[in-house]
Design a protein around this motif. Structure first.
Motif, PDB file in Angstrom:
ATOM      1  N   LEU A 422       0.847  -1.189   0.000  1.00 11.04           N
ATOM      2  CA  LEU A 422       0.000   0.000   0.000  1.00 11.04           C
ATOM      3  C   LEU A 422       0.882   1.237   0.000  1.00 11.04           C
ATOM      4  CD1 LEU A 422      -3.086   0.654   0.108  1.00 11.04           C
ATOM      5  CD2 LEU A 422      -2.750   1.080   2.550  1.00 11.04           C
ATOM      6  N   ARG A 423       1.202   1.707  -1.199  1.00  8.48           N
ATOM      7  CA  ARG A 423       2.087   2.853  -1.359  1.00  8.48           C
ATOM      8  C   ARG A 423       1.280   4.132  -1.530  1.00  8.48           C
ATOM      9  NH1 ARG A 423       6.453   2.727  -5.668  1.00  8.48           N
ATOM     10  NH2 ARG A 423       8.085   2.025  -4.274  1.00  8.48           N
ATOM     11  N   PRO A 424       1.897   5.300  -1.339  1.00 14.38           N
ATOM     12  CA  PRO A 424       1.274   6.538  -1.808  1.00 14.38           C
ATOM     13  C   PRO A 424       1.224   6.529  -3.332  1.00 14.38           C
ATOM     14  CG  PRO A 424       3.034   6.980  -0.226  1.00 14.38           C
ATOM     15  CD  PRO A 424       3.161   5.543  -0.621  1.00 14.38           C
ATOM     16  N   ALA A 425       0.170   7.094  -3.893  1.00 15.62           N
ATOM     17  CA  ALA A 425       0.012   7.079  -5.351  1.00 15.62           C
ATOM     18  C   ALA A 425       0.981   8.027  -6.047  1.00 15.62           C
ATOM     19  CB  ALA A 425      -1.425   7.440  -5.713  1.00 15.62           C
ATOM     20  N   GLY A 426       1.547   8.947  -5.327  1.00 13.73           N
ATOM     21  CA  GLY A 426       2.491   9.908  -5.902  1.00 13.73           C
ATOM     22  C   GLY A 426       3.353  10.491  -4.806  1.00 13.73           C
ATOM     23  N   PRO A 427       4.029  11.614  -5.081  1.00 14.06           N
ATOM     24  CA  PRO A 427       4.850  12.253  -4.046  1.00 14.06           C
ATOM     25  C   PRO A 427       4.006  12.670  -2.846  1.00 14.06           C
ATOM     26  CG  PRO A 427       5.346  13.146  -6.220  1.00 14.06           C
ATOM     27  CD  PRO A 427       4.119  12.302  -6.383  1.00 14.06           C
ATOM     28  N   VAL A 428       4.655  12.709  -1.692  1.00 10.97           N
ATOM     29  CA  VAL A 428       4.004  13.184  -0.457  1.00 10.97           C
ATOM     30  C   VAL A 428       4.781  14.427  -0.021  1.00 10.97           C
ATOM     31  CG1 VAL A 428       3.321  12.597   1.903  1.00 10.97           C
ATOM     32  CG2 VAL A 428       3.372  10.820   0.130  1.00 10.97           C
ATOM     33  N   PRO A 429       4.373  15.616  -0.499  1.00  7.66           N
ATOM     34  CA  PRO A 429       5.145  16.833  -0.254  1.00  7.66           C
ATOM     35  C   PRO A 429       5.002  17.327   1.181  1.00  7.66           C
ATOM     36  CG  PRO A 429       3.161  17.353  -1.487  1.00  7.66           C
ATOM     37  CD  PRO A 429       3.194  15.857  -1.334  1.00  7.66           C
TER      38      PRO A 429
END
Length: 435
Positions: A422-429
């Motif tokens: 279960l990853r983040p779908a994109g960057p986590v700014p």
């Protein structure tokens, strides 16, 4: 109860909701279907029949009571393309044999030695942080856990070489959902750019890992990293006969499996930890205070709660080897794929009050029933590195929060990507703020 009596949506509804890539759409689909049909439901696609189980007693049935009636599912077999026959993907009796060989690398005294590496690497990472500058938390946590994994697994900082491992994992993650479709087996053989990149990366990975194994075999010094422990344990297991190619191949498979489990999943958990703390001011303040006061018990509750809301191993699949009748009378035909989804199981109001809230102190109350909370799986195949993962996540979190609080960039949209993990779908700014 026969299979037809397990409730579930029609094939047409299933097709409409899940195509073109069913795996990516499972979480939303299953959340809706359990509301409609209950905690066990059946559905099918033209190429496979499924039963979804969302009740702890039935999860225990599958993972423990009747575990020998099930094998690993198609998803695990696809993972063998990268991981080979490691602990995550192998079947009995190989799994039982290799678990015995791998176990010494995760004894308590070894975890204590690994913890010193975790503390040192986390502290050096904090020194490199630029305060009040935006950064991608997932990329940063991936970089940190990459270094920790290589040093604890290989006994040296192999970060440069291990970046190839990370890239191969990323390619595998992205291709994984498509590989579970009927065309998936053919796609892996087609000369597509993504397929070529994957197999090139796999070849380079093999060269790196086999090279490490050869160097370690040639170095007689007593070491305490996981690779050395595996080689020593296998020597004992095979009476010192370790020259066969199959021996090195098995060690390669275990190292790759441990690398993914000890790097990818921990990076995700740390990222979701920072994300949740940034969105919950009160918990964030308490966690920062706990980090400064050395209150590791509170931080352990924080990590436990993160794993409840965002379990890295968000789905667990099995395939029925024969007709099976579960404890509630439900009949599962041979060949059916049965799966459990901790991402949904962990949010059942029946077992977790205010289930979508981030409340670490809920763990001061009574524990949920067995198998209602399974971030590391359960039974004989429970993750062998669970203590390693919990220790690493807690140490890194404590080290980060001792110096900084982390804020999410305004307007950032962070969504989940239900891939292998279960990853983040994109960057986590985010930004690291002093004080």
């Amino acid at each position: 109860m026969n299979a037809a009596r397990i409730p579930g949506p029609s094939r047409l509804t299933t097709l409409q909701r899940l195509l073109p890539v069913p795996f990516r759409r499972f979480p939303n689909f299953l959340a809706e279907m359990t509301q409609r049909y209950g905690d066990i439901l059946a559905f099918s696609l033209p190429w496979r029949s499924y039963v979804f189980v969302n009740e702890p007693a039935l999860v225990k049935d599958i993972l423990v009571t009747q575990q020998h009636a099930f094998s690993k599912s198609l998803g695990t077999r696809v993972l063998r393309l990268l991981l080979g026959e490691g602990l995550l993907t192998s079947e009995e009796p190989l799994h039982r044999q290799m678990r015995r060989i791998v176990q010494p690398a995760f004894h308590h005294e070894r975890i204590a030695e690994y913890a010193r590496i975790m503390e040192r690497d986390a502290a050096e990472f904090v020194e490199r942080i630029t305060p009040d500058e935006p950064f991608d938390a997932h990329a940063a946590m991936t970089e940190l856990t990459l270094r920790i994994a290589t040093e604890t697994l290989f006994g040296s900082d192999e970060s440069e070489s291990a970046r190839l491992v990370r890239e191969a994992l990323r390619l595998m993650m992205n291709e994984f959902p498509k590989m579970l479709t009927p065309a998936g087996a053919f796609v892996t053989r087609l000369p597509l750019p993504s397929t070529r990149r994957f197999w090139r990366a796999r070849t380079m990975l093999d060269e790196i890992v086999y090279g490490l194994i050869a160097r370690r075999r040639a170095d007689p010094r007593d070491r305490t990293d996981a690779l050395s422990m595996l080689l020593a344990a296998q020597d004992a297991e095979t009476n010192g006969v370790t020259t066969s190619a199959s021996s090195d191949e098995q060690i390669r498979d275990e190292i790759m499996t441990l690398f993914m489990a000890g790097h990818e999943t921990t990076a995700n958990t740390l990222t979701w930890s920072l994300f949740l703390l940034a969105q919950n001011d009160e918990v964030g303040r308490r966690a920062a205070l706990a980090a400064r006061d050395g209150d590791r018990e509170y931080l352990e509750r924080v990590v436990k709660e993160v794993l409840r809301l965002y379990p890295p191993a968000w789905i667990i699949g099995r395939e029925a080897l024969r007709d099976v009748t579960l404890s509630d009378g439900s009949h599962i035909p041979s060949g059916t794929t049965v799966f459990m989804v901790p991402l949904l199981l962990h949010r059942k109001p029946k077992y977790f009050r205010n289930p979508d809230a981030f409340e670490p102190d809920r763990w001061l109350e009574s524990e949920p029933p067995p198998f209602a909370y399974i971030p590391f799986g359960g039974g004989a195949r429970r993750c062998i590195g669970d203590e390693f993962a919990l220790r690493e996540t807690t140490i890194v979190l404590e080290t980060l929060l001792r110096s900084y609080r982390f804020t999410l960039e305004p307007g950032a949209r962070v969504e989940t990507a239900p891939l292998v993990t279960l990853r983040p779908a994109g960057p986590v700014p985010m930004r690291a703020i002093i004080g």
